[in-house]
Design a protein around this motif. Structure first.
Motif, PDB file in Angstrom:
ATOM      1  N   PRO A   1       7.463  -7.139  -8.357  1.00 50.53           N
ATOM      2  CA  PRO A   1       6.223  -6.528  -7.830  1.00 50.53           C
ATOM      3  C   PRO A   1       6.400  -5.307  -6.944  1.00 50.53           C
ATOM      4  O   PRO A   1       5.449  -4.878  -6.287  1.00 50.53           O
ATOM      5  CB  PRO A   1       5.610  -7.689  -7.035  1.00 50.53           C
ATOM      6  CG  PRO A   1       6.768  -8.525  -6.609  1.00 50.53           C
ATOM      7  CD  PRO A   1       7.754  -8.449  -7.737  1.00 50.53           C
ATOM      8  N   ASP A   2       7.588  -4.719  -6.906  1.00 48.42           N
ATOM      9  CA  ASP A   2       7.778  -3.538  -6.058  1.00 48.42           C
ATOM     10  C   ASP A   2       7.012  -2.338  -6.626  1.00 48.42           C
ATOM     11  O   ASP A   2       6.684  -2.279  -7.806  1.00 48.42           O
ATOM     12  CB  ASP A   2       9.266  -3.188  -5.949  1.00 48.42           C
ATOM     13  CG  ASP A   2       9.828  -2.656  -7.257  1.00 48.42           C
ATOM     14  OD1 ASP A   2       9.723  -1.445  -7.504  1.00 48.42           O
ATOM     15  OD2 ASP A   2      10.370  -3.462  -8.041  1.00 48.42           O
ATOM     16  N   HIS A   3       6.735  -1.366  -5.776  1.00 48.74           N
ATOM     17  CA  HIS A   3       6.076  -0.120  -6.183  1.00 48.74           C
ATOM     18  C   HIS A   3       6.980   1.079  -5.904  1.00 48.74           C
ATOM     19  O   HIS A   3       6.505   2.185  -5.629  1.00 48.74           O
ATOM     20  CB  HIS A   3       4.740   0.037  -5.456  1.00 48.74           C
ATOM     21  CG  HIS A   3       3.751  -1.034  -5.805  1.00 48.74           C
ATOM     22  ND1 HIS A   3       3.084  -1.073  -7.007  1.00 48.74           N
ATOM     23  CD2 HIS A   3       3.339  -2.120  -5.107  1.00 48.74           C
ATOM     24  CE1 HIS A   3       2.280  -2.127  -7.044  1.00 48.74           C
ATOM     25  NE2 HIS A   3       2.422  -2.788  -5.905  1.00 48.74           N
ATOM     26  N   HIS A   4       8.265   0.843  -5.982  1.00 48.43           N
ATOM     27  CA  HIS A   4       9.224   1.909  -5.714  1.00 48.43           C
ATOM     28  C   HIS A   4       9.239   2.933  -6.852  1.00 48.43           C
ATOM     29  O   HIS A   4       8.879   2.639  -7.986  1.00 48.43           O
ATOM     30  CB  HIS A   4      10.633   1.324  -5.549  1.00 48.43           C
ATOM     31  CG  HIS A   4      10.795   0.518  -4.305  1.00 48.43           C
ATOM     32  ND1 HIS A   4      11.646  -0.570  -4.215  1.00 48.43           N
ATOM     33  CD2 HIS A   4      10.218   0.626  -3.081  1.00 48.43           C
ATOM     34  CE1 HIS A   4      11.590  -1.080  -3.011  1.00 48.43           C
ATOM     35  NE2 HIS A   4      10.731  -0.368  -2.293  1.00 48.43           N
ATOM     36  N   HIS A   5       9.685   4.137  -6.517  1.00 49.53           N
ATOM     37  CA  HIS A   5       9.791   5.203  -7.505  1.00 49.53           C
ATOM     38  C   HIS A   5      11.154   5.157  -8.190  1.00 49.53           C
ATOM     39  O   HIS A   5      12.088   4.487  -7.742  1.00 49.53           O
ATOM     40  CB  HIS A   5       9.560   6.565  -6.843  1.00 49.53           C
ATOM     41  CG  HIS A   5       8.192   6.725  -6.281  1.00 49.53           C
ATOM     42  ND1 HIS A   5       7.065   6.785  -7.063  1.00 49.53           N
ATOM     43  CD2 HIS A   5       7.756   6.839  -4.988  1.00 49.53           C
ATOM     44  CE1 HIS A   5       5.998   6.926  -6.305  1.00 49.53           C
ATOM     45  NE2 HIS A   5       6.384   6.957  -5.040  1.00 49.53           N
ATOM     46  N   TRP A   6      11.276   5.928  -9.274  1.00 51.31           N
ATOM     47  CA  TRP A   6      12.481   5.891 -10.100  1.00 51.31           C
ATOM     48  C   TRP A   6      12.544   7.135 -10.967  1.00 51.31           C
ATOM     49  O   TRP A   6      11.527   7.829 -11.145  1.00 51.31           O
ATOM     50  CB  TRP A   6      12.484   4.646 -11.008  1.00 51.31           C
ATOM     51  CG  TRP A   6      11.254   4.586 -11.887  1.00 51.31           C
ATOM     52  CD1 TRP A   6      10.036   4.065 -11.556  1.00 51.31           C
ATOM     53  CD2 TRP A   6      11.109   5.132 -13.205  1.00 51.31           C
ATOM     54  NE1 TRP A   6       9.141   4.234 -12.584  1.00 51.31           N
ATOM     55  CE2 TRP A   6       9.765   4.877 -13.609  1.00 51.31           C
ATOM     56  CE3 TRP A   6      11.960   5.779 -14.091  1.00 51.31           C
ATOM     57  CZ2 TRP A   6       9.280   5.271 -14.865  1.00 51.31           C
ATOM     58  CZ3 TRP A   6      11.480   6.171 -15.332  1.00 51.31           C
ATOM     59  CH2 TRP A   6      10.154   5.911 -15.705  1.00 51.31           C
TER      60      TRP A   6
ATOM     61  N   HIS B   1      19.804   5.370 -15.006  1.00 51.82           N
ATOM     62  CA  HIS B   1      18.624   4.940 -14.247  1.00 51.82           C
ATOM     63  C   HIS B   1      18.920   4.977 -12.749  1.00 51.82           C
ATOM     64  O   HIS B   1      19.984   4.536 -12.300  1.00 51.82           O
ATOM     65  CB  HIS B   1      18.244   3.516 -14.669  1.00 51.82           C
ATOM     66  CG  HIS B   1      17.210   2.871 -13.788  1.00 51.82           C
ATOM     67  ND1 HIS B   1      17.536   2.111 -12.686  1.00 51.82           N
ATOM     68  CD2 HIS B   1      15.855   2.882 -13.855  1.00 51.82           C
ATOM     69  CE1 HIS B   1      16.423   1.671 -12.117  1.00 51.82           C
ATOM     70  NE2 HIS B   1      15.398   2.129 -12.805  1.00 51.82           N
ATOM     71  N   PHE B   2      17.961   5.512 -11.981  1.00 57.22           N
ATOM     72  CA  PHE B   2      18.082   5.546 -10.520  1.00 57.22           C
ATOM     73  C   PHE B   2      16.797   5.026  -9.890  1.00 57.22           C
ATOM     74  O   PHE B   2      15.704   5.515 -10.195  1.00 57.22           O
ATOM     75  CB  PHE B   2      18.324   6.968 -10.004  1.00 57.22           C
ATOM     76  CG  PHE B   2      19.634   7.571 -10.410  1.00 57.22           C
ATOM     77  CD1 PHE B   2      20.809   7.237  -9.753  1.00 57.22           C
ATOM     78  CD2 PHE B   2      19.692   8.478 -11.452  1.00 57.22           C
ATOM     79  CE1 PHE B   2      22.020   7.804 -10.130  1.00 57.22           C
ATOM     80  CE2 PHE B   2      20.900   9.049 -11.836  1.00 57.22           C
ATOM     81  CZ  PHE B   2      22.075   8.709 -11.167  1.00 57.22           C
ATOM     82  N   GLY B   3      16.922   4.041  -9.006  1.00 57.87           N
ATOM     83  CA  GLY B   3      15.809   3.652  -8.145  1.00 57.87           C
ATOM     84  C   GLY B   3      15.760   4.578  -6.939  1.00 57.87           C
ATOM     85  O   GLY B   3      16.799   4.972  -6.401  1.00 57.87           O
ATOM     86  N   LEU B   4      14.553   4.931  -6.501  1.00 51.81           N
ATOM     87  CA  LEU B   4      14.391   5.911  -5.413  1.00 51.81           C
ATOM     88  C   LEU B   4      13.778   5.321  -4.160  1.00 51.81           C
ATOM     89  O   LEU B   4      13.564   6.045  -3.179  1.00 51.81           O
ATOM     90  CB  LEU B   4      13.523   7.082  -5.891  1.00 51.81           C
ATOM     91  CG  LEU B   4      13.967   7.788  -7.174  1.00 51.81           C
ATOM     92  CD1 LEU B   4      12.967   8.879  -7.540  1.00 51.81           C
ATOM     93  CD2 LEU B   4      15.373   8.358  -7.034  1.00 51.81           C
ATOM     94  N   GLY B   5      13.454   4.013  -4.172  1.00 48.43           N
ATOM     95  CA  GLY B   5      12.762   3.439  -3.032  1.00 48.43           C
ATOM     96  C   GLY B   5      11.388   4.066  -2.879  1.00 48.43           C
ATOM     97  O   GLY B   5      10.666   4.268  -3.858  1.00 48.43           O
ATOM     98  N   ASP B   6      11.034   4.411  -1.657  1.00 53.22           N
ATOM     99  CA  ASP B   6       9.715   4.997  -1.391  1.00 53.22           C
ATOM    100  C   ASP B   6       9.705   6.516  -1.520  1.00 53.22           C
ATOM    101  O   ASP B   6       8.657   7.154  -1.328  1.00 53.22           O
ATOM    102  CB  ASP B   6       9.249   4.611   0.014  1.00 53.22           C
ATOM    103  CG  ASP B   6       9.026   3.110   0.152  1.00 53.22           C
ATOM    104  OD1 ASP B   6       8.581   2.495  -0.842  1.00 53.22           O
ATOM    105  OD2 ASP B   6       9.309   2.562   1.234  1.00 53.22           O
ATOM    106  N   ALA B   7      10.831   7.113  -1.824  1.00 56.29           N
ATOM    107  CA  ALA B   7      10.905   8.579  -1.933  1.00 56.29           C
ATOM    108  C   ALA B   7      10.126   9.065  -3.148  1.00 56.29           C
ATOM    109  O   ALA B   7      10.237   8.506  -4.236  1.00 56.29           O
ATOM    110  CB  ALA B   7      12.354   9.031  -2.025  1.00 56.29           C
ATOM    111  N   SER B   8       9.355  10.111  -2.962  1.00 54.86           N
ATOM    112  CA  SER B   8       8.533  10.640  -4.054  1.00 54.86           C
ATOM    113  C   SER B   8       9.100  11.940  -4.620  1.00 54.86           C
ATOM    114  O   SER B   8       8.471  12.578  -5.457  1.00 54.86           O
ATOM    115  CB  SER B   8       7.107  10.880  -3.567  1.00 54.86           C
ATOM    116  OG  SER B   8       7.095  11.750  -2.452  1.00 54.86           O
ATOM    117  N   ASN B   9      10.281  12.320  -4.156  1.00 54.93           N
ATOM    118  CA  ASN B   9      10.954  13.481  -4.745  1.00 54.93           C
ATOM    119  C   ASN B   9      12.454  13.311  -4.612  1.00 54.93           C
ATOM    120  O   ASN B   9      12.950  12.584  -3.740  1.00 54.93           O
ATOM    121  CB  ASN B   9      10.497  14.794  -4.082  1.00 54.93           C
ATOM    122  CG  ASN B   9      10.855  14.843  -2.609  1.00 54.93           C
ATOM    123  OD1 ASN B   9      10.149  14.274  -1.777  1.00 54.93           O
ATOM    124  ND2 ASN B   9      11.961  15.510  -2.281  1.00 54.93           N
TER     125      ASN B   9
END
Length: 613
Positions: free
Chosen positions: A506-511, A559-567
């Protein structure tokens, strides 16, 4: 032995064993056929189930859902020998390959099948491999017959690589007997060209890997060998094939091997560029004259010198680590690097082989699954291809001891920017279900959450979810099957239906995901490339690999997860051949195609399309 290792072991034993039983446990005989530790006390959950088939919780975060039936994958069944598993050839299962065989931008699934004695003798029809085409709607259709990749031999592993640089992924399938090289015909079909190419071999091959070891821009092929198996002279205890001492485990009679059986050598095939390969195993120094029991392998740059090295997980024999010398040969650094043995100085029963920079230090570490009564081993890359066994320190040892591990992978399941660990488990001896050893034939998988590179924490299996499935798991492959930025898992159980676990965390992290296309001087599919992505001051690494896990191949998109970062701050690609290229990503939550020397040449955003509907 480091003091923390001794302390951890002592605390664990004190917690689970009555003091009076310690000597009794230590005296129990272990198996002669497999490398494993001393007998451990049985561990049960609150409902008195062995921990390998229990330990479930009523509620908690749901990470994976089993959608095997809905997706169509459950329509296919793996078959290998008889249920009794009298011989070792019946017990090791098969691998899985993820590849976009029709170049439509969606991953498809290839599942290797086994066989039976009756099928090999012509008494019954052989089981078929499956190629599940992705329908882009959460379902898959088996097109193996139309595609010409049913194999119909006793299959074990597979590897993906565009060996002729035509822009279409090809498929190498390892068997007991002759192997197959399926050339992609660009029209949804394949042609087996293994005979012409000179890569059929014979007897028992396992987990292959493609990689350009000599830097000529063409993918070469490494194929490990397991046991030299004679169908007419099977390893029956007490016969000339094997002695009784290699046919027991914890004092009970079981199938024999691999110890006590003759091994198969390994093979390195150089790509000649004309559709043929030349066996250069001895010349290159990777022929395995010891005839260890090879299972899984992968070409990857472990010392960051721009040349792919070679790691091989061997069963019940020392693991191999070969460092690429850059002149067409390798240096055997297995012992010097620390990879050959665990920190106790013992050989392990190496099955699966995962590669990943789990602590975001810029160096790829290795994780090897192991037999029951022993721990899976995390080999931390200390730099320059030198490794330390940090399994206990990192928190992945104790929880894996009752389990028998196979397929494994580093994957960022929650897109927080730190690579987690997933293992697929299952025993080889059906008789363990009749013993109170705290282990079972069918076992649940394990997911370890990465706590910022310092420790791993076991994710509790919530009842009726993907982490609570109990199956004799073997092959496993990891990739984004739905193009939604979340890494899914495909599992091939021994003698069972294929399993698809969809990532529903259920995370909403960016990628972001990157599909790399190599230039004219390197492999077209960019196998061997290393990608470094910087976001919020953290530099992650991802690699384009062929092979690994347990005789399988994963999604080759990075594939890279970005956490909450949007750029994304920076992307640095180290292409095979040595060229370095910096690319700016204009957005996130997308799959970008990057062509060497041309930058971004394609973009896919499934969520964007869904939002417009």
């Amino acid at each position: 032995m480091p003091r923390y290792r001794c302390l951890a072991a002592a605390l664990f034993l004190a917690a689970v064993l009555p003091v009076a039983s310690l000597a009794q446990q230590a005296q129990q005989p272990m198996g002669g056929g497999n490398a494993t530790g001393g007998a451990h006390a049985a561990i049960h959950d609150a409902e008195n189930r062995p921990i390998t088939a229990g330990g479930f919780v009523k509620s908690g975060p749901v990470v994976y859902q089993d959608i095997s039936q809905k997706s169509g994958l459950a329509s296919w069944t793996h078959v290998m020998g008889t249920p009794q598993k009298k011989f070792i050839i019946e017990a090791n299962g098969s691998g899985i390959c993820l590849l976009d065989y029709n170049n439509d931008g969606w991953l498809d699934i290839y599942l290797v099948n086994g066989s039976t004695y009756d099928a090999l003798s012509g008494k019954t029809a052989p089981p078929h491999a499956a190629l599940f085409r992705n329908n882009h709607d959460g379902t898959f259709t088996n097109v193996a017959n139309v595609a010409g990749v049913e194999n119909d031999r006793w299959g074990f592993g597979c590897a993906v690589g565009d060996y002729d640089n035509d822009g279409w992924p090809d498929l190498y399938v390892t068997n007991f007997g002759q192997n197959r090289l399926y050339h992609n015909n660009h029209d949804g079909t394949f042609t087996d060209v293994a005979v012409k190419a000179g890569v059929t071999l014979g007897n028992w091959s396992t987990g292959a890997t493609f990689g350009d070891y000599d830097g000529d821009g063409r993918l070469d092929l490494f194929v490990p060998g397991y046991v030299h198996y004679d169908m007419s002279n099977p390893p029956i205890p007490g016969t000339k094939a094997v002695s009784y001492s290699f046919c027991n485990f914890r004092g009970i009679s079981v199938m024999c091997g691999p110890r006590g059986l003759e091994g198969e050598p390994d093979h390195l095939f150089h790509n000649n560029g004309d559709g043929t390969f030349t066996d250069v195993s001895v010349k290159a120094g990777v022929s395995d004259p010891n005839r260890y029991y090879g299972f899984s392998s992968v070409f990857v740059d472990l010392n960051n010198d721009g040349k792919v090295d070679l790691a091989v997980a061997d069963d019940s024999t020392p693991g191999y680590l070969y460092i690429n010398k850059g002149d067409g040969t390798f240096e055997d650094d297995s012992y010097a690097s620390g990879f050959a043995l665990n920190q106790d100085g013992r050989e392990i029963a190496g099955m699966g082989l995962a590669v990943g920079d789990y602590d975001n230090a810029g160096w790829d570490s290795l994780f090897v699954t192991d037999f029951s009564d022993d721990y899976d081993v995390l080999f931390h890359n200390d730099g320059q291809g030198n490794f330390s066994d940090v399994s206990y320190h990192a928190g992945v040892a104790q929880d894996t001891i009752p389990f028998l591990g196979w397929g494994d992978g580093f994957l960022d399941y929650n897109n927080d920017g730190w690579k987690d660990l997933f293992t697929v488990n299952g025993h080889v001896y059906p008789g363990v279900d009749k013993q109170d050893w705290g282990t079972t034939f069918a076992q649940r998988p394990q997911l370890f959450r990465n706590e910022q590179g310092k420790k791993f924490a076991l994710v509790p299996p919530v009842e009726n979810t993907g982490l609570a499935i109990v199956t004799p798991g073997r092959g496993a492959a990891f990739g984004d099957l739905f193009n939604d930025g979340k890494i899914d898992v495909v599992i091939s159980p021994l003698d069972g239906h294929a399993i698809l676990l969809r990532n529903v965390n259920p995370d909403h992290h960016h990628w972001v995901e990157l599909k790399l296309i190599g230039g004219s001087k390197g492999p077209r599919d960019a196998v061997g490339a290393a990608v470094y992505l910087t976001v919020n001051g953290i530099r992650q690494r991802g690699d384009v690999l062929s092979g690994g896990s347990y005789m399988s191949s994963n999604d080759q998109r990075v594939h890279f997860g970005l956490g909450d970062a949007s750029n994304v701050d920076k992307v640095e690609i180290h292409w095979p051949g040595g060229q370095m290229e910096t690319v700016h990503l204009p957005s996130v939550d997308r799959i970008f195609t990057i062509t060497q020397g041309k930058g971004i040449t394609g973009e896919l955003c499934t969520a964007c399309k869904q939002a417009k509907k």
